[in-house]
Design an enzyme around this catalytic site. Structure first.
Site, mmCIF file in Angstrom:
data_model
loop_
_atom_site.group_PDB
_atom_site.id
_atom_site.type_symbol
_atom_site.label_atom_id
_atom_site.label_comp_id
_atom_site.label_asym_id
_atom_site.label_seq_id
_atom_site.Cartn_x
_atom_site.Cartn_y
_atom_site.Cartn_z
ATOM 1 N N GLY A 149 33.094 41.294 39.166
ATOM 2 C CA GLY A 149 32.572 40.082 38.527
ATOM 3 C C GLY A 149 33.542 38.927 38.684
ATOM 4 N N ARG A 167 29.924 43.280 44.987
ATOM 5 C CA ARG A 167 30.101 44.700 44.658
ATOM 6 C C ARG A 167 29.599 45.467 45.887
ATOM 7 N NH1 ARG A 167 31.207 44.414 38.957
ATOM 8 N NH2 ARG A 167 30.109 42.661 38.049
ATOM 9 N N ASP A 209 38.930 46.900 36.922
ATOM 10 C CA ASP A 209 39.406 48.273 37.135
ATOM 11 C C ASP A 209 38.719 48.950 38.324
ATOM 12 O OD1 ASP A 209 37.028 48.291 35.751
ATOM 13 O OD2 ASP A 209 37.592 49.894 34.379
ATOM 14 N N THR A 259 39.347 39.712 35.268
ATOM 15 C CA THR A 259 38.057 40.062 34.656
ATOM 16 C C THR A 259 38.001 39.428 33.271
ATOM 17 O OG1 THR A 259 36.746 41.853 33.671
ATOM 18 C CG2 THR A 259 39.070 42.315 33.989
ATOM 19 N N ASP A 273 36.615 40.576 30.787
ATOM 20 C CA ASP A 273 36.509 41.597 29.722
ATOM 21 C C ASP A 273 37.842 41.980 29.077
ATOM 22 O OD1 ASP A 273 33.811 41.687 30.149
ATOM 23 O OD2 ASP A 273 33.877 43.436 31.470
ATOM 24 N N ASP A 275 39.691 44.365 29.748
ATOM 25 C CA ASP A 275 39.598 45.798 29.442
ATOM 26 C C ASP A 275 40.484 46.672 30.326
ATOM 27 O OD1 ASP A 275 38.193 45.317 31.760
ATOM 28 O OD2 ASP A 275 36.458 46.527 31.232
ATOM 29 N N ARG A 294 30.847 44.764 28.493
ATOM 30 C CA ARG A 294 30.037 45.979 28.624
ATOM 31 C C ARG A 294 30.639 47.155 27.870
ATOM 32 N NH1 ARG A 294 29.471 46.629 34.798
ATOM 33 N NH2 ARG A 294 31.409 45.568 34.373
#
Ligand code: ATP
Length: 323
Positions: free
Chosen positions: A11, A72, A103, A126, A128, A130, A172
Site C-alpha cells: 500500500g 502487489r 511487512d 505503511t 498501519d 504495524d 486491517r
C-alpha cells in the site's frame, strides 16, 4: 556495492517519496548508481527500471503517493517469480536493493535474499504502523493526522444534530491509527483488532453518556476488528438501543493520500540515508527502524516472528478520558 535498486511496494503511504529522494540523493553522495524500479515486485519481474539522478527526485519531498508507483504481485510470492525478478536485477547489474513497504514487502525481500543472496535493506513504509522493530513507520503520522481532521469535522455535524457517529479508520490488523486518532479526536470508544469489544458494554457506555446529557458521541472503529466493520457494529448497537440517531462514515483511502507531515518527511529522510549507509557498511537482511529518535537496524528473524503490540498505556489513557 555500486548499483542499488530502489522500489516501493504494498500500500502507498505518504512520505514514500521523501524516502525515495533520500535514497537517491544519499546514494549519489556516496558515489553509487541508483536505479528506480517501478510498480514494486511487478515492475521488478518485468524489468521496468530507470536510472535516477539528483533531478529525478526534485520536488517530490512534499508529495503524497509514490513516484515509483506501487503494486502487489502474486507472481513474486512464488520461487519462479522471484527467480525472474533476480534475473532482471542481474541483467541491470544491480548488486543491492532498498525496498520501501510493509511487512509483506519485507518478507518478499527476505526470500529473494535467501534464494539468490542479493543484499537488501527494508524501509518500513505503511500507514498501519504495524511492523515490529520501529516506533514509527513512514505514513502513519500523516494518515493519523488526516483521520483526526476528518473526525473533528464529523464532530461538528454530530453536535449539531445530536448524533452518534461510527467512524471507520484504516488498520486491517492494527489499531494504531484508531487509538491515536480516537484519543486526539475525543472518541467515546475505540474499537481495535487487538481487543474484543462487547456490544452490550458499548451500548451501556453510550446510554450512560445519554443520561448525562451527552448529545453526541463518536466511536472510532479500526477496519479489521473482530467485532465487525463500523457498519456492522452500528447495526448491532441500533438493534439494542433505539435511543441514538446513528450514522456511519468510512474514511477509507482518504487516509492514504495528501501531503506528508513534517514528521513523516524527516523520518523518511533519516531512514533513506540510513539504508544507503547500512548497505555500504555491509548490512543486509535488515529493516531500518527508529527507537527514541535513533536509527537502528533489525534483522528479519529477530523481529518478523513477533507481533507489534499496541501500547497498553495508550489504551488505558483512552479509557480514562472517555468516561
Ligand atoms: P501494507 O502494510 O501497506 O499492506 P505490505 O508490504 O505488507 O504493505 P503486501 O501486499 O502484504 O503489502 O506485500 C506486498 C508484496 O510483497 C506482495 O504483493 C508480494 O508480492 C510480496 N510478498 C508479500 N508477502 C510475501 C511472502 N510471504 N513471500 C514473498 N513475497 C511476498
Amino acid at each position: 556495492m555500486n548499483r542499488i535498486g530502489v522500489f516501493t511496494s504494498g500500500g502507498d503511504a505518504p512520505g514514500m517519496n521523501a524516502a525515495i529522494r533520500a535514497v537517491v540523493r544519499a546514494g549519489i553522495f556516496y558515489n553509487k548508481e541508483i536505479v528506480g524500479i517501478y510498480r514494486g515486485y511487478e515492475g521488478m519481474i518485468e524489468g521496468d527500471f530507470e536510472e535516477m539522478d539528483v533531478r529525478s527526485v526534485a520536488n517530490i519531498l512534499q508529495r503524497g503517493g509514490t513516484m515509483l508507483k506501487s503494486a502487489r504481485s502474486k507472481e513474486f510470492r512464488t520461487p519462479e517469480g522471484r527467480k525472474k525478478a533476480f534475473e532482471q536485477l542481474k541483467k541491470h547489474n544491480i548488486d543491492g536493493l532498498i525496498g520501501i513497504g510493509g511487512d509483506g514487502s519485507f518478507t518478499g525481500m527476505h526470500h529473494l535474499f535467501l534464494e539468490h543472496g542479493l543484499p537488501y535493506i527494508c524501509i518500513p513504509g505503511t500507514i498501519d504502523n504495524d511492523i515490529p522493530g520501529t516506533d514509527y513507520t513512514i505514513g502513519y503520522d500523516t494518515a493519523t493526522n488526516t483521520a483526526v481532521e476528518a473526525i473533528d469535522k464529523i464532530r461538528d455535524t454530530a453536535l449539531s444534530h445530536n448524533r452518534l457517529f461510527f467512524i471507520e479508520v484504516m488498520g486491517r490488523d492494527s489499531g494504531y491509527i484508531a487509538i491515536s486518532s480516537g484519543i486526539a479526536g475525543g472518541a467515546v470508544s475505540i474499537i481495535i483488532p487487538e481487543e474484543e469489544t462487547s456490544i452490550d458494554e458499548l451500548v451501556e457506555k453510550l446510554n450512560r453518556g445519554g443520561k448525562k446529557k451527552k448529545t453526541s458521541s463518536l466511536v472510532i472503529v479500526a477496519e479489521g476488528g473482530k467485532s465487525g466493520s463500523a457498519m456492522e457494529i452500528a447495526q448491532k448497537v441500533k438493534e439494542k438501543s433505539s435511543y441514538f440517531d446513528t450514522k456511519v462514515t468510512i474514511l477509507g483511502h482518504l487516509q492514504r493520500g495528501g501531503t506528508p507531515t513534517y514528521f513523516d518527511r524527516v523520518l523518511a529522510s533519516k531512514m533513506g540515508v540510513a539504508a544507503i549507509e547500512g548497505l555500504d557498511q555491509g548490512k543486509t537482511d535488515v529493516m531500518v527502524g527508529i527507537r527514541h529518535h535513533d536509527i537502528i537496524f533489525n534483522k528479519f528473524d529477530d523481529i518478523m516472528n513477533q507481533p507489534k503490540d499496541i501500547h497498553k498505556d495508550d489504551l488505558r489513557i483512552a479509557k480514562i478520558l472517555s468516561i
